[in-house]
Design a protein around this motif. Structure first.
Motif, mmCIF file in Angstrom:
data_model
loop_
_atom_site.group_PDB
_atom_site.id
_atom_site.type_symbol
_atom_site.label_atom_id
_atom_site.label_comp_id
_atom_site.label_asym_id
_atom_site.label_seq_id
_atom_site.Cartn_x
_atom_site.Cartn_y
_atom_site.Cartn_z
ATOM 1 N N PRO A 1 52.526 37.621 40.313
ATOM 2 C CA PRO A 1 51.926 38.616 39.880
ATOM 3 C C PRO A 1 50.858 38.282 38.995
ATOM 4 O O PRO A 1 50.878 37.598 38.039
ATOM 5 C CB PRO A 1 53.254 39.234 38.913
ATOM 6 C CG PRO A 1 54.443 38.783 39.602
ATOM 7 C CD PRO A 1 54.035 37.571 40.327
ATOM 8 N N GLY A 2 49.951 39.189 39.067
ATOM 9 C CA GLY A 2 48.636 38.724 38.199
ATOM 10 C C GLY A 2 47.532 37.927 38.878
ATOM 11 O O GLY A 2 46.606 37.475 38.513
ATOM 12 N N ASP A 3 48.144 37.054 39.797
ATOM 13 C CA ASP A 3 47.150 35.964 40.461
ATOM 14 C C ASP A 3 46.025 36.744 41.181
ATOM 15 O O ASP A 3 46.335 37.834 41.843
ATOM 16 C CB ASP A 3 47.739 35.137 41.352
ATOM 17 C CG ASP A 3 48.592 34.108 40.863
ATOM 18 O OD1 ASP A 3 48.498 33.944 39.428
ATOM 19 O OD2 ASP A 3 49.384 33.497 41.382
ATOM 20 N N TRP A 4 44.713 36.050 41.445
ATOM 21 C CA TRP A 4 43.816 36.441 42.239
ATOM 22 C C TRP A 4 43.661 35.635 43.565
ATOM 23 O O TRP A 4 43.635 34.315 43.295
ATOM 24 C CB TRP A 4 42.375 36.407 41.710
ATOM 25 C CG TRP A 4 42.095 37.419 40.462
ATOM 26 C CD1 TRP A 4 42.556 37.218 39.107
ATOM 27 C CD2 TRP A 4 41.671 38.879 40.660
ATOM 28 N NE1 TRP A 4 42.466 38.670 38.465
ATOM 29 C CE2 TRP A 4 41.887 39.595 39.340
ATOM 30 C CE3 TRP A 4 41.430 39.298 41.887
ATOM 31 C CZ2 TRP A 4 41.228 40.941 39.190
ATOM 32 C CZ3 TRP A 4 40.853 40.858 41.647
ATOM 33 C CH2 TRP A 4 41.185 41.453 40.275
ATOM 34 N N ILE A 5 43.903 36.143 44.556
ATOM 35 C CA ILE A 5 43.818 35.722 45.883
ATOM 36 C C ILE A 5 42.360 36.030 46.565
ATOM 37 O O ILE A 5 41.963 36.950 46.540
ATOM 38 C CB ILE A 5 44.874 36.230 46.781
ATOM 39 C CG1 ILE A 5 46.371 36.174 46.097
ATOM 40 C CG2 ILE A 5 44.886 35.668 48.183
ATOM 41 C CD1 ILE A 5 46.723 34.924 46.032
ATOM 42 N N GLU A 6 41.946 34.748 47.293
ATOM 43 C CA GLU A 6 40.625 35.076 47.963
ATOM 44 C C GLU A 6 40.867 34.366 49.373
ATOM 45 O O GLU A 6 41.419 33.067 49.105
ATOM 46 C CB GLU A 6 39.574 34.619 47.272
ATOM 47 C CG GLU A 6 38.224 34.915 48.211
ATOM 48 C CD GLU A 6 37.067 35.073 47.060
ATOM 49 O OE1 GLU A 6 35.919 35.371 47.682
ATOM 50 O OE2 GLU A 6 37.094 34.988 45.794
ATOM 51 N N ILE A 7 40.773 34.686 50.622
ATOM 52 C CA ILE A 7 40.651 34.013 51.745
ATOM 53 C C ILE A 7 39.153 34.161 52.493
ATOM 54 O O ILE A 7 38.947 35.452 52.731
ATOM 55 C CB ILE A 7 41.885 34.449 52.678
ATOM 56 C CG1 ILE A 7 43.004 34.507 51.608
ATOM 57 C CG2 ILE A 7 41.987 33.581 54.018
ATOM 58 C CD1 ILE A 7 44.275 35.322 52.629
ATOM 59 N N ASP A 8 38.680 32.890 52.535
ATOM 60 C CA ASP A 8 37.410 32.903 53.359
ATOM 61 C C ASP A 8 37.703 33.292 54.779
ATOM 62 O O ASP A 8 38.795 33.253 55.399
ATOM 63 C CB ASP A 8 36.449 31.902 53.091
ATOM 64 C CG ASP A 8 37.135 30.508 53.601
ATOM 65 O OD1 ASP A 8 37.847 30.364 54.266
ATOM 66 O OD2 ASP A 8 36.616 29.684 52.966
ATOM 67 N N THR A 9 36.402 33.167 55.774
ATOM 68 C CA THR A 9 36.565 33.346 57.090
ATOM 69 C C THR A 9 37.260 32.392 58.142
ATOM 70 O O THR A 9 37.790 32.734 58.787
ATOM 71 C CB THR A 9 35.099 33.813 57.588
ATOM 72 O OG1 THR A 9 34.307 32.719 57.356
ATOM 73 C CG2 THR A 9 34.651 35.127 57.185
ATOM 74 N N ASP A 10 37.320 30.987 57.391
ATOM 75 C CA ASP A 10 38.141 30.195 58.254
ATOM 76 C C ASP A 10 39.636 30.110 57.719
ATOM 77 O O ASP A 10 40.232 29.281 58.337
ATOM 78 C CB ASP A 10 37.432 28.870 58.078
ATOM 79 C CG ASP A 10 37.442 28.215 56.746
ATOM 80 O OD1 ASP A 10 38.133 29.009 55.771
ATOM 81 O OD2 ASP A 10 37.095 26.970 56.540
ATOM 82 N N GLY A 11 39.757 30.872 56.942
ATOM 83 C CA GLY A 11 41.289 31.053 56.474
ATOM 84 C C GLY A 11 41.628 30.018 55.298
ATOM 85 O O GLY A 11 42.834 29.996 54.766
ATOM 86 N N THR A 12 40.582 29.434 54.610
ATOM 87 C CA THR A 12 40.899 28.702 53.384
ATOM 88 C C THR A 12 41.419 29.676 52.328
ATOM 89 O O THR A 12 40.517 30.655 52.129
ATOM 90 C CB THR A 12 39.635 27.853 52.958
ATOM 91 O OG1 THR A 12 39.485 27.108 54.039
ATOM 92 C CG2 THR A 12 39.931 27.146 51.583
ATOM 93 N N VAL A 13 42.512 29.500 51.652
ATOM 94 C CA VAL A 13 42.981 30.299 50.559
ATOM 95 C C VAL A 13 42.497 29.883 49.238
ATOM 96 O O VAL A 13 42.661 28.337 48.844
ATOM 97 C CB VAL A 13 44.559 30.319 50.614
ATOM 98 C CG1 VAL A 13 45.120 31.253 49.464
ATOM 99 C CG2 VAL A 13 45.224 30.856 51.993
#
Length: 130
Positions: free
Chosen positions: A42-54
């Protein structure tokens, strides 16, 4: 959840309300029990780029349990913040897993989580703690 878990594996769950990043959790969705890996709290920021790197809170996530990254069935806009009392979960088989990257499932409310996977009892040759 391959390669971590395989179809037919029997695991034990521990009922808990405390989860850490990397934990395997089981939750109910559409009258099914699914097992996925907790990536965001809860509260974390997630980003995933087009190649799937988190990326978690701006830092690349080290994921030794993933054999091949992939964006998969993702329809979210990033960056995305995990709501309070919910968890962002992803399967280890990224190219085919339906999980929090898809708005169909989304982040998992704490009350939908049945428990944390902590022990594999079958097959015998793969008995292990998680």
């Amino acid at each position: 959840m391959e390669p971590t878990l395989s179809n037919g594996d029997i695991v034990l769950l521990m009922k808990t309300t405390r989860f850490e990043r990397g934990d395997l959790c089981a939750f109910t969705w559409n009258n099914k029990l699914l097992v996925k890996r907790v990536i965001g709290l809860p509260g974390d920021w997630i980003e995933i780029d087009t190649d799937g790197t988190v990326y978690l809170n701006g830092d690349k996530l080290d994921e030794p349990y993933v054999q091949q990254t992939a964006l998969g069935e993702c329809d979210l806009e990033f960056p995305s913040q995990v709501p309070q009392e919910q968890y962002f979960v992803i399967g280890d088989m990224r190219e085919s897993s339906i999980d929090s990257r898809n708005s169909l499932i989304g982040c998992i409310p704490k009350d939908q989580i049945v428990g944390k996977v902590f022990f594999r009892v079958w097959p015998f040759k793969k008995i292990s703690f998680f």
